[in-house]
Design a protein around this motif. Sequence first.
Motif, short mmCIF file in Angstrom:
data_model
loop_
_atom_site.label_atom_id
_atom_site.label_comp_id
_atom_site.label_asym_id
_atom_site.label_seq_id
_atom_site.Cartn_x
_atom_site.Cartn_y
_atom_site.Cartn_z
N GLY A 36 1.02 -1.27 -0.02
CA GLY A 36 -0.05 -0.03 -0.05
C GLY A 36 0.85 1.35 0.13
O GLY A 36 0.57 2.31 -0.53
N GLN A 37 1.87 1.11 0.56
CA GLN A 37 2.69 2.30 0.69
C GLN A 37 3.75 2.69 -0.29
O GLN A 37 3.67 3.97 -1.01
N THR A 38 3.88 1.76 -1.27
CA THR A 38 4.25 1.87 -2.64
C THR A 38 3.57 2.49 -3.47
O THR A 38 3.70 3.37 -4.39
N LYS A 187 -10.26 4.72 -13.47
CA LYS A 187 -10.61 6.01 -12.81
C LYS A 187 -9.22 6.55 -11.77
O LYS A 187 -8.88 7.80 -11.71
N ASN A 188 -8.98 5.63 -10.96
CA ASN A 188 -7.86 5.64 -9.93
C ASN A 188 -6.41 5.86 -10.68
O ASN A 188 -5.54 6.49 -10.00
N TRP A 189 -6.25 5.57 -11.98
CA TRP A 189 -5.09 5.78 -12.67
C TRP A 189 -4.91 7.27 -13.28
O TRP A 189 -3.91 7.55 -13.96
N LYS A 190 -5.99 7.89 -13.03
CA LYS A 190 -5.93 9.26 -14.04
C LYS A 190 -5.93 10.43 -12.76
O LYS A 190 -5.92 11.63 -13.26
N ILE A 191 -6.46 10.02 -11.45
CA ILE A 191 -6.53 11.43 -10.65
C ILE A 191 -5.12 11.88 -10.29
O ILE A 191 -4.17 11.15 -10.08
N GLY A 192 -5.26 13.12 -9.92
CA GLY A 192 -4.03 13.91 -9.40
C GLY A 192 -2.84 13.65 -10.65
O GLY A 192 -2.71 13.94 -11.52
N GLU A 193 -1.65 13.28 -9.60
CA GLU A 193 -0.42 12.92 -10.56
C GLU A 193 -0.48 11.59 -11.26
O GLU A 193 0.59 11.37 -11.97
N ALA A 194 -1.42 10.90 -11.25
CA ALA A 194 -1.42 9.26 -11.48
C ALA A 194 -1.54 9.24 -12.97
O ALA A 194 -1.83 10.44 -13.65
N ALA A 261 -7.75 4.40 -4.55
CA ALA A 261 -7.09 5.61 -5.27
C ALA A 261 -5.81 5.80 -4.44
O ALA A 261 -5.81 5.35 -2.99
N TYR A 262 -4.63 6.31 -5.04
CA TYR A 262 -3.44 6.35 -4.23
C TYR A 262 -3.39 7.41 -3.29
O TYR A 262 -2.51 7.47 -2.47
N THR A 263 -4.54 8.28 -3.28
CA THR A 263 -4.33 9.52 -2.59
C THR A 263 -5.17 9.03 -1.11
O THR A 263 -5.45 9.79 -0.21
N ASP A 264 -5.68 7.71 -1.18
CA ASP A 264 -6.37 7.19 0.10
C ASP A 264 -5.54 7.42 1.18
O ASP A 264 -4.34 6.61 1.14
N SER A 280 -4.63 -2.16 6.23
CA SER A 280 -3.71 -3.03 4.84
C SER A 280 -4.40 -2.94 3.77
O SER A 280 -5.82 -2.79 3.71
N PRO A 281 -3.95 -2.87 2.60
CA PRO A 281 -4.48 -2.51 1.50
C PRO A 281 -5.49 -3.77 0.91
O PRO A 281 -6.58 -3.73 0.25
N PHE A 282 -5.14 -4.90 1.46
CA PHE A 282 -5.96 -6.06 1.27
C PHE A 282 -7.32 -5.91 1.87
O PHE A 282 -8.46 -6.10 1.47
N THR A 283 -7.25 -5.49 3.08
CA THR A 283 -8.41 -5.26 3.74
C THR A 283 -9.16 -4.19 3.47
O THR A 283 -10.42 -3.89 3.37
#
Length: 489
Positions: A36-38, A187-194, A261-264, A280-283
């Motif tokens: 998740g941190q990556t 969608k989450n691949w396009k938000i912000g700097e993604a 989203a990476y901003t989460d 945890s990203p899995f959870t």
Amino acid sequence: MSETGHPELKRKLGARHLNMIAIGGSIGTGLFLASGQTIASAGPGGALLAYVLIGIMIYFLMTSLGELATHNPTSGAFFTYGNKYVEEGFGFALGWNYWYNWAITVAFELVAVQFIMKFWFPDIPGFWWSAIFLAIIFAINALTVKGFGESEFLFSLVKVIAIIFFIIIGLFMIGKIMLDPTQSVLKNWKIGEAPFVGGFQALIGVAMIAGFSFQGTEMVGVAAGESKDPKKTIPLAIKQIFWRILLFYVLCIFIIGTLVAYTDPNLALAAVGDGNIMLSPFTLLYEKAGLAFAAGLMNAVILTAILSAGNSGMYSSTRMLFGMAREGRAPKWFAILDPRGVPMHALYATTAVAALCFLTTFIGEQQVFSWLLNMSGMCGFIVWLGIAISHYRFRKGYVAQGYKVEDLAYKAKFFPFAPWFAFILCSIIILGQNYQALTGGKIDWLGLLSTYISIPLFLIIWLGYKWKYKTKLIAYKDMDVQPVNVDKE
């Protein structure tokens, strides 16, 4: 028993054990928490690229290791290869580096236990959980090698099933989004700097975390000393291990990056270690799927993952210390086997280093966690550099002495590109890990120390040995490239 009447390591590990030892060592907190941190640091695209690049490098390194381990199956593995094909001091430093790398990793996993157990028992001091898990890992490794192999098979099986279930749920959710014309699966691949966040520095930073996650695949080289018919089982294990691990990691990173989203903010906190398994990203993904029981279930799976990774790490470091002692590069006391073929003295020494986890009582959990993570990650990349260099020089020496590559029991593909690619990529990640500490007008000495401490330690051991014994780089014509034959059991 050997010809001298002394007990020997038992060749009781089959292909399924070798598969699970490597998978068990490399699927742990790196995937379940740090992934998740990556994504939070480099975005979904940056994280995926980092894992793909490291995965390709691991493939090349595993084929290199496969050629070395089938030609010379030994519990000394990297130490022996560096010693025979590069230079004695290099092999000496590589062996000690690998030993304390995995001994430290065991300590790291035991600190992670403290965070995870807070989910169920927030009022019990973490010291006790580390002590209990250290005792369990010690007991498993004190069994016969077959007992260790069977326990690791079961631990890893639990993790593999959990990851497969996660992938199925994730792909189902992605498919559901694709069927809804009002939603975009990217969608989450396009938000912000993604999709790429933080530039080159972020990519290099998460590459180290990705590398830490993949560490353990090289354990096959150490387990070769106790495997049945290594000329057959090692190549088979290497082919299967890489594709399974790459499939698990790349698919999981893609699924998490697509659905979360990476901003989460929870992604960035997943590996901070505050004891909240809900981060945890899995959870997080299970929650999105409406599976309310995910937190408790994931806690149990991560505990199994930690136990498995610690178990594999204890095995690998113990066998490395035993192998060095057998060849006179560590005190002979560590080369003593009990009647069952277990190097108990080497196990005691490794357990003592793993007890660094108890520093959390005096320093603090998060500080010890970060310190051990930095040391272990850098040590792992040094080991991989050693594999690439050893394989390159072995193949050159093998050919220089008139042998045919076709006669090798296992031939690594893409030579010499593969070891060169691994060497260059490892070097870039190692040197670029914290280069910003040297910029900005003021040197961050504490940051440099915490990031790079493993490099001067390796160089001191290597150059100290070289200075004392006046060792030199082994010429190709002088290498011992004779294959090592082993008895099948």
